[in-house]
Design a protein around this motif. Structure first.
Motif, PDB file in Angstrom:
ATOM      1  N   VAL A  62      35.306   4.566 -18.515  1.00 34.56           N
ATOM      2  CA  VAL A  62      36.617   5.211 -18.556  1.00 34.56           C
ATOM      3  C   VAL A  62      36.799   5.853 -19.924  1.00 34.56           C
ATOM      4  CG1 VAL A  62      39.101   4.851 -18.391  1.00 34.56           C
ATOM      5  CG2 VAL A  62      37.565   3.574 -16.916  1.00 34.56           C
ATOM      6  N   ARG A  63      37.253   7.094 -19.926  1.00 33.14           N
ATOM      7  CA  ARG A  63      37.438   7.858 -21.158  1.00 33.14           C
ATOM      8  C   ARG A  63      38.917   7.864 -21.528  1.00 33.14           C
ATOM      9  NH1 ARG A  63      35.464   9.840 -25.632  1.00 33.14           N
ATOM     10  NH2 ARG A  63      35.219  12.072 -25.841  1.00 33.14           N
ATOM     11  N   ASN A  64      39.223   7.636 -22.785  1.00 28.63           N
ATOM     12  CA  ASN A  64      40.604   7.736 -23.247  1.00 28.63           C
ATOM     13  C   ASN A  64      41.011   9.201 -23.261  1.00 28.63           C
ATOM     14  OD1 ASN A  64      41.045   5.007 -23.707  1.00 28.63           O
ATOM     15  ND2 ASN A  64      40.162   5.105 -25.747  1.00 28.63           N
ATOM     16  N   ARG A  65      42.114   9.509 -22.600  1.00 29.35           N
ATOM     17  CA  ARG A  65      42.580  10.893 -22.535  1.00 29.35           C
ATOM     18  C   ARG A  65      44.060  10.961 -22.875  1.00 29.35           C
ATOM     19  NH1 ARG A  65      39.496  14.803 -20.626  1.00 29.35           N
ATOM     20  NH2 ARG A  65      37.515  14.217 -19.742  1.00 29.35           N
ATOM     21  N   CYS A  66      44.464  12.112 -23.420  1.00 32.47           N
ATOM     22  CA  CYS A  66      45.858  12.363 -23.745  1.00 32.47           C
ATOM     23  C   CYS A  66      46.674  12.318 -22.453  1.00 32.47           C
ATOM     24  CB  CYS A  66      46.003  13.716 -24.422  1.00 32.47           C
ATOM     25  SG  CYS A  66      47.684  14.216 -24.750  1.00 32.47           S
ATOM     26  N   SER A  67      47.804  11.625 -22.497  1.00 28.45           N
ATOM     27  CA  SER A  67      48.627  11.496 -21.292  1.00 28.45           C
ATOM     28  C   SER A  67      49.343  12.798 -20.940  1.00 28.45           C
ATOM     29  CB  SER A  67      49.643  10.376 -21.476  1.00 28.45           C
ATOM     30  OG  SER A  67      50.454  10.646 -22.605  1.00 28.45           O
ATOM     31  N   ILE A  68      49.442  13.718 -21.881  1.00 30.73           N
ATOM     32  CA  ILE A  68      50.143  14.980 -21.631  1.00 30.73           C
ATOM     33  C   ILE A  68      49.169  16.091 -21.234  1.00 30.73           C
ATOM     34  CG2 ILE A  68      51.635  16.737 -22.659  1.00 30.73           C
ATOM     35  CD1 ILE A  68      52.615  14.462 -24.571  1.00 30.73           C
ATOM     36  N   GLU A 106      40.734   9.243 -13.546  1.00 31.26           N
ATOM     37  CA  GLU A 106      41.699   8.400 -12.825  1.00 31.26           C
ATOM     38  C   GLU A 106      40.993   7.596 -11.736  1.00 31.26           C
ATOM     39  OE1 GLU A 106      44.860   7.831 -13.681  1.00 31.26           O
ATOM     40  OE2 GLU A 106      44.460   9.138 -15.385  1.00 31.26           O
ATOM     41  N   LYS A 107      40.042   8.220 -11.074  1.00 33.84           N
ATOM     42  CA  LYS A 107      39.274   7.530 -10.032  1.00 33.84           C
ATOM     43  C   LYS A 107      38.474   6.379 -10.645  1.00 33.84           C
ATOM     44  CE  LYS A 107      36.072   8.447  -6.266  1.00 33.84           C
ATOM     45  NZ  LYS A 107      35.209   9.439  -5.614  1.00 33.84           N
ATOM     46  N   ARG A 108      37.917   6.625 -11.835  1.00 34.22           N
ATOM     47  CA  ARG A 108      37.184   5.564 -12.526  1.00 34.22           C
ATOM     48  C   ARG A 108      38.099   4.402 -12.881  1.00 34.22           C
ATOM     49  NH1 ARG A 108      33.793   9.574 -16.315  1.00 34.22           N
ATOM     50  NH2 ARG A 108      32.046   9.900 -14.917  1.00 34.22           N
ATOM     51  N   LYS A 109      39.334   4.707 -13.314  1.00 31.62           N
ATOM     52  CA  LYS A 109      40.286   3.649 -13.646  1.00 31.62           C
ATOM     53  C   LYS A 109      40.582   2.780 -12.433  1.00 31.62           C
ATOM     54  CE  LYS A 109      42.775   6.035 -17.329  1.00 31.62           C
ATOM     55  NZ  LYS A 109      44.047   6.660 -17.715  1.00 31.62           N
ATOM     56  N   ARG A 110      40.754   3.427 -11.266  1.00 31.03           N
ATOM     57  CA  ARG A 110      41.017   2.664 -10.037  1.00 31.03           C
ATOM     58  C   ARG A 110      39.815   1.793  -9.670  1.00 31.03           C
ATOM     59  NH1 ARG A 110      43.129   7.692  -8.429  1.00 31.03           N
ATOM     60  NH2 ARG A 110      41.305   8.081  -7.122  1.00 31.03           N
ATOM     61  N   THR A 111      38.610   2.317  -9.840  1.00 29.07           N
ATOM     62  CA  THR A 111      37.398   1.566  -9.524  1.00 29.07           C
ATOM     63  C   THR A 111      37.255   0.357 -10.454  1.00 29.07           C
ATOM     64  OG1 THR A 111      36.362   3.634  -8.853  1.00 29.07           O
ATOM     65  CG2 THR A 111      34.912   1.772  -9.158  1.00 29.07           C
ATOM     66  N   VAL A 112      37.555   0.547 -11.717  1.00 33.27           N
ATOM     67  CA  VAL A 112      37.483  -0.566 -12.682  1.00 33.27           C
ATOM     68  C   VAL A 112      38.455  -1.663 -12.280  1.00 33.27           C
ATOM     69  CG1 VAL A 112      38.028  -1.211 -15.063  1.00 33.27           C
ATOM     70  CG2 VAL A 112      36.626   0.790 -14.616  1.00 33.27           C
ATOM     71  N   GLU A 113      39.680  -1.291 -11.903  1.00 39.81           N
ATOM     72  CA  GLU A 113      40.675  -2.287 -11.478  1.00 39.81           C
ATOM     73  C   GLU A 113      40.224  -3.020 -10.226  1.00 39.81           C
ATOM     74  OE1 GLU A 113      44.492  -0.469 -11.000  1.00 39.81           O
ATOM     75  OE2 GLU A 113      44.510   0.295 -13.056  1.00 39.81           O
ATOM     76  N   LYS A 114      39.626  -2.280  -9.303  1.00 46.30           N
ATOM     77  CA  LYS A 114      39.200  -2.852  -8.025  1.00 46.30           C
ATOM     78  C   LYS A 114      38.118  -3.928  -8.227  1.00 46.30           C
ATOM     79  CE  LYS A 114      37.115  -1.408  -3.643  1.00 46.30           C
ATOM     80  NZ  LYS A 114      36.589  -0.260  -2.892  1.00 46.30           N
ATOM     81  N   TYR A 115      37.169  -3.674  -9.139  1.00 47.12           N
ATOM     82  CA  TYR A 115      36.033  -4.569  -9.314  1.00 47.12           C
ATOM     83  C   TYR A 115      36.167  -5.496 -10.521  1.00 47.12           C
ATOM     84  CZ  TYR A 115      33.411  -1.985  -5.799  1.00 47.12           C
ATOM     85  OH  TYR A 115      32.984  -1.413  -4.630  1.00 47.12           O
ATOM     86  N   ALA A 116      37.297  -5.496 -11.201  1.00 39.70           N
ATOM     87  CA  ALA A 116      37.448  -6.280 -12.434  1.00 39.70           C
ATOM     88  C   ALA A 116      37.219  -7.770 -12.205  1.00 39.70           C
ATOM     89  CB  ALA A 116      38.826  -6.046 -13.041  1.00 39.70           C
ATOM     90  N   GLU A 117      37.846  -8.316 -11.182  1.00 44.24           N
ATOM     91  CA  GLU A 117      37.720  -9.750 -10.912  1.00 44.24           C
ATOM     92  C   GLU A 117      36.284 -10.110 -10.518  1.00 44.24           C
ATOM     93  OE1 GLU A 117      38.706 -13.566 -10.927  1.00 44.24           O
ATOM     94  OE2 GLU A 117      40.046 -11.933 -11.513  1.00 44.24           O
TER      95      GLU A 117
END
Length: 89
Positions: free
Chosen positions: A48-54, A11-22
């Protein structure tokens, strides 16, 4: 169930990717690969790794439904996934 730390790290990686995307997009267009290398390693979307949402399971992930194969089967048999039913011939 995956360890909570692994799920949190992803989840932290997802936030970092969003932060630096632009910024990553602009650097790639400019061809400035030296500045691109100086960005955090986790700013790359491939980290970012694809993970099961459940369950958080990383293997056997079905991207169309966002769950692992095990949970997909459980939900499909319970009739909770619309349009999916067990094959019989």
């Amino acid at each position: 169930m995956a360890k909570k730390a692994w799920i949190a790290r992803n989840e932290k990686r997802k936030r970092t990717v969003e932060k630096y995307a632009e910024k990553r997009r602009a650097l790639k267009e400019a061809g400035d690969y030296e500045a691109l290398q100086k960005l955090p390693r986790n700013a790359s979307p491939t980290r970012v790794r694809n993970r099961c949402s459940i369950t958080g399971r990383s293997r056997g992930y079905i991207s169309r439904y966002g769950v692992s194969r095990i949970k997909f089967r459980e939900l499909a048999l319970q009739g909770k996934i619309p349009g999916v039913r067990k094959a019989s011939w």
